[in-house]
Write a protein that holds these residues in place. Structure first.
Motif, PDB file in Angstrom:
ATOM      1  N   GLY A   1      45.039  39.024  40.940  1.00 50.92           N
ATOM      2  CA  GLY A   1      45.942  40.166  41.067  1.00 50.92           C
ATOM      3  C   GLY A   1      47.395  39.771  41.197  1.00 50.92           C
ATOM      4  N   GLY A   2      47.768  38.628  40.631  1.00 49.64           N
ATOM      5  CA  GLY A   2      49.145  38.162  40.714  1.00 49.64           C
ATOM      6  C   GLY A   2      49.480  37.466  42.018  1.00 49.64           C
ATOM      7  N   LYS A   3      48.492  37.284  42.887  1.00 44.10           N
ATOM      8  CA  LYS A   3      48.708  36.629  44.176  1.00 44.10           C
ATOM      9  C   LYS A   3      47.849  35.367  44.263  1.00 44.10           C
ATOM     10  N   PHE A   4      48.041  34.614  45.339  1.00 43.69           N
ATOM     11  CA  PHE A   4      47.373  33.320  45.488  1.00 43.69           C
ATOM     12  C   PHE A   4      46.546  33.288  46.776  1.00 43.69           C
ATOM     13  N   PRO A   5      45.397  33.967  46.761  1.00 43.95           N
ATOM     14  CA  PRO A   5      44.551  33.944  47.961  1.00 43.95           C
ATOM     15  C   PRO A   5      43.704  32.676  48.026  1.00 43.95           C
ATOM     16  N   ARG A   6      43.301  32.320  49.228  1.00 43.05           N
ATOM     17  CA  ARG A   6      42.227  31.350  49.375  1.00 43.05           C
ATOM     18  C   ARG A   6      40.919  32.109  49.180  1.00 43.05           C
ATOM     19  N   SER A   7      39.846  31.404  48.978  1.00 41.81           N
ATOM     20  CA  SER A   7      38.555  32.080  48.876  1.00 41.81           C
ATOM     21  C   SER A   7      38.286  32.861  50.151  1.00 41.81           C
TER      22      SER A   7
ATOM     23  N   GLU B   1      50.085  29.393  38.610  1.00 47.14           N
ATOM     24  CA  GLU B   1      51.465  29.354  39.096  1.00 47.14           C
ATOM     25  C   GLU B   1      52.451  29.623  37.955  1.00 47.14           C
ATOM     26  N   VAL B   2      52.107  29.159  36.761  1.00 45.02           N
ATOM     27  CA  VAL B   2      52.952  29.411  35.586  1.00 45.02           C
ATOM     28  C   VAL B   2      52.884  30.883  35.193  1.00 45.02           C
ATOM     29  N   LEU B   3      51.682  31.433  35.167  1.00 47.61           N
ATOM     30  CA  LEU B   3      51.512  32.833  34.770  1.00 47.61           C
ATOM     31  C   LEU B   3      52.253  33.770  35.719  1.00 47.61           C
ATOM     32  N   ALA B   4      52.289  33.404  36.998  1.00 45.93           N
ATOM     33  CA  ALA B   4      52.949  34.255  37.990  1.00 45.93           C
ATOM     34  C   ALA B   4      54.448  34.346  37.770  1.00 45.93           C
ATOM     35  N   THR B   5      55.021  33.382  37.067  1.00 45.26           N
ATOM     36  CA  THR B   5      56.469  33.370  36.819  1.00 45.26           C
ATOM     37  C   THR B   5      56.792  33.562  35.342  1.00 45.26           C
ATOM     38  N   SER B   6      55.836  34.118  34.599  1.00 42.98           N
ATOM     39  CA  SER B   6      56.015  34.259  33.154  1.00 42.98           C
ATOM     40  C   SER B   6      55.985  35.702  32.684  1.00 42.98           C
ATOM     41  N   ASP B   7      56.212  36.642  33.572  1.00 41.37           N
ATOM     42  CA  ASP B   7      56.227  38.077  33.250  1.00 41.37           C
ATOM     43  C   ASP B   7      54.844  38.629  32.931  1.00 41.37           C
ATOM     44  N   VAL B   8      53.778  37.838  33.133  1.00 50.40           N
ATOM     45  CA  VAL B   8      52.429  38.362  32.950  1.00 50.40           C
ATOM     46  C   VAL B   8      52.130  39.288  34.124  1.00 50.40           C
ATOM     47  N   PRO B   9      51.843  40.561  33.885  1.00 52.34           N
ATOM     48  CA  PRO B   9      51.586  41.477  34.997  1.00 52.34           C
ATOM     49  C   PRO B   9      50.423  41.010  35.859  1.00 52.34           C
ATOM     50  N   GLY B  10      50.525  41.236  37.166  1.00 59.28           N
ATOM     51  CA  GLY B  10      49.451  40.862  38.069  1.00 59.28           C
ATOM     52  C   GLY B  10      48.135  41.496  37.674  1.00 59.28           C
ATOM     53  N   GLY B  11      47.078  40.709  37.668  1.00 58.35           N
ATOM     54  CA  GLY B  11      45.755  41.210  37.328  1.00 58.35           C
ATOM     55  C   GLY B  11      45.359  41.001  35.885  1.00 58.35           C
ATOM     56  N   VAL B  12      46.309  40.700  35.006  1.00 51.00           N
ATOM     57  CA  VAL B  12      45.966  40.476  33.598  1.00 51.00           C
ATOM     58  C   VAL B  12      45.124  39.213  33.458  1.00 51.00           C
TER      59      VAL B  12
ATOM     60  N   ARG C   1      40.649  45.283  36.277  1.00 51.74           N
ATOM     61  CA  ARG C   1      40.513  46.677  35.841  1.00 51.74           C
ATOM     62  C   ARG C   1      41.787  47.462  36.114  1.00 51.74           C
ATOM     63  N   LYS C   2      42.394  47.224  37.258  1.00 51.97           N
ATOM     64  CA  LYS C   2      43.632  47.928  37.606  1.00 51.97           C
ATOM     65  C   LYS C   2      44.740  47.626  36.601  1.00 51.97           C
ATOM     66  N   ALA C   3      44.722  46.425  36.025  1.00 46.47           N
ATOM     67  CA  ALA C   3      45.782  46.013  35.107  1.00 46.47           C
ATOM     68  C   ALA C   3      45.527  46.420  33.662  1.00 46.47           C
ATOM     69  N   THR C   4      44.330  46.921  33.348  1.00 40.49           N
ATOM     70  CA  THR C   4      43.989  47.161  31.943  1.00 40.49           C
ATOM     71  C   THR C   4      44.885  48.207  31.277  1.00 40.49           C
TER      72      THR C   4
ATOM     73  N   GLY D   1      45.191  42.478  24.222  1.00 38.90           N
ATOM     74  CA  GLY D   1      45.288  43.558  25.194  1.00 38.90           C
ATOM     75  C   GLY D   1      44.206  43.616  26.256  1.00 38.90           C
ATOM     76  N   ASN D   2      43.293  42.631  26.276  1.00 42.27           N
ATOM     77  CA  ASN D   2      42.284  42.599  27.329  1.00 42.27           C
ATOM     78  C   ASN D   2      42.861  41.989  28.604  1.00 42.27           C
ATOM     79  N   THR D   3      42.190  42.219  29.714  1.00 40.53           N
ATOM     80  CA  THR D   3      42.463  41.474  30.944  1.00 40.53           C
ATOM     81  C   THR D   3      41.272  40.562  31.195  1.00 40.53           C
ATOM     82  N   VAL D   4      41.483  39.466  31.916  1.00 44.28           N
ATOM     83  CA  VAL D   4      40.417  38.473  32.034  1.00 44.28           C
ATOM     84  C   VAL D   4      40.213  38.017  33.475  1.00 44.28           C
ATOM     85  N   VAL D   5      38.967  37.663  33.759  1.00 39.37           N
ATOM     86  CA  VAL D   5      38.589  36.953  34.977  1.00 39.37           C
ATOM     87  C   VAL D   5      38.020  35.618  34.524  1.00 39.37           C
TER      88      VAL D   5
END
Length: 294
Positions: A16-22, A195-206, A57-60, A175-179
């Protein structure tokens, strides 16, 4: 001058655009090809997988609804950011796969180029797989591709970065989102990609990236009712069979594992694998007293 303490990198999931631990708090040791310890990676749970699906799903809607040109710009931005961190990824890929620095550099360069390649396809794929269909009767009949939705991706086990990019980029380009479940034995390049995706304008959750035991995480994704498709690139024959049975429950699209040379030209197959075709009929109208139609 006193010696500095080494600052070891803490690898985290990307959800979701964040960096959680498990959520389980578990980790597992990641070693290089010679058994030397590299880092502790999060050992994802089924709850992490479910959280990632919710984020995807939220990002789709926003991602599928973005213009193809805009998606291309964002994928190109990923390539730009990777270019700036090239040395880091060369070192991580060399450690992960036991490659020389020159061979690892070739893998990283190919992965960067692949982002550029798919960026160029975002606004062209519709012309290849869509079009106007000749039909009998006074109708326009137009077919256009649309993204499948949420795609679960089991990243290749042996190609920790080039193979990873080769399965993520085509799915999101259309246009898909992925896990993504990263390579089990070599997850660090994948976690750094977050870390790269988070700073590359990729919306959180994509793009959502999990690390851990593939056989533990994948079944919950294959059986998840809100996952629309699954790419089994990183599954062995036994696991693949189990996942295909689970995926049949909600008629997921399934891309079966196959032998792939990840360094070869990628083609369009992995883009079209996760596209649906929408066909629209529209009546033609009459023009003027002569009754000519358009």
């Amino acid at each position: 001058m006193s010696e500095r303490l080494s600052v070891f990198k803490t690898y985290k999931l990307f959800v979701g655009g964040k960096f959680p631990r498990s959520e389980s708090g578990r980790v597992y040791e990641v070693t290089d090809s010679k058994g030397k310890w590299l880092a502790n990676a999060p050992l994802s749970s089924r709850k992490d997988a479910r959280d990632a699906v919710v984020a995807a799903r939220k990002a789709t809607g926003g991602w599928a609804g973005a213009t193809a040109y805009n998606r291309g710009q964002i994928l190109y931005r990923v390539a730009e950011m990777l270019e700036g961190r090239r040395d880091q990824f060369v070192a991580e890929v060399a450690d992960a796969e036991g490659l020389s620095k020159s061979k690892a550099a070739a893998q990283v360069d190919a992965a960067i180029d692949r982002w550029v390649w798919y960026a160029g396809w975002t606004d062209k794929i519709a012309q290849i797989v869509g079009g106007a269909n000749p039909v009998a009767g006074p109708y326009f009949n137009l077919s256009t591709p649309e993204p499948t939705g949420v795609v679960a991706v089991l990243a290749p086990q042996e190609s920790s970065f080039l193979g990873l990019v080769s399965v993520i980029a085509p799915a999101i380009a259309v246009g898909n989102t992925v896990v993504v479940v990263a390579s089990e034995k070599a997850p660090l390049p994948a976690l750094s990609l977050g870390e790269v995706l988070a700073t590359s304008d990729v919306p959180g959750g994509v793009v959502n990236i999990l690390s851990g035991r593939t056989a533990e995480i994948a079944p919950s994704l294959a059986a998840h009712q809100d996952v629309n498709a699954i790419d089994l690139a990183g599954a062995d024959a036994e696991l693949s069979k189990e996942l295909q049975i689970a995926a049949a429950d909600n008629l997921k699209r399934v891309l079966r594992p196959q032998a792939v040379d990840w360094s070869a030209d990628p083609g369009t197959d992995r883009m079209t694998a996760f596209l649906e075709t929408k066909t629209v009929w529209h009546p033609t109208g009459s023009l003027g007293a002569g009754g000519s139609a358009y």
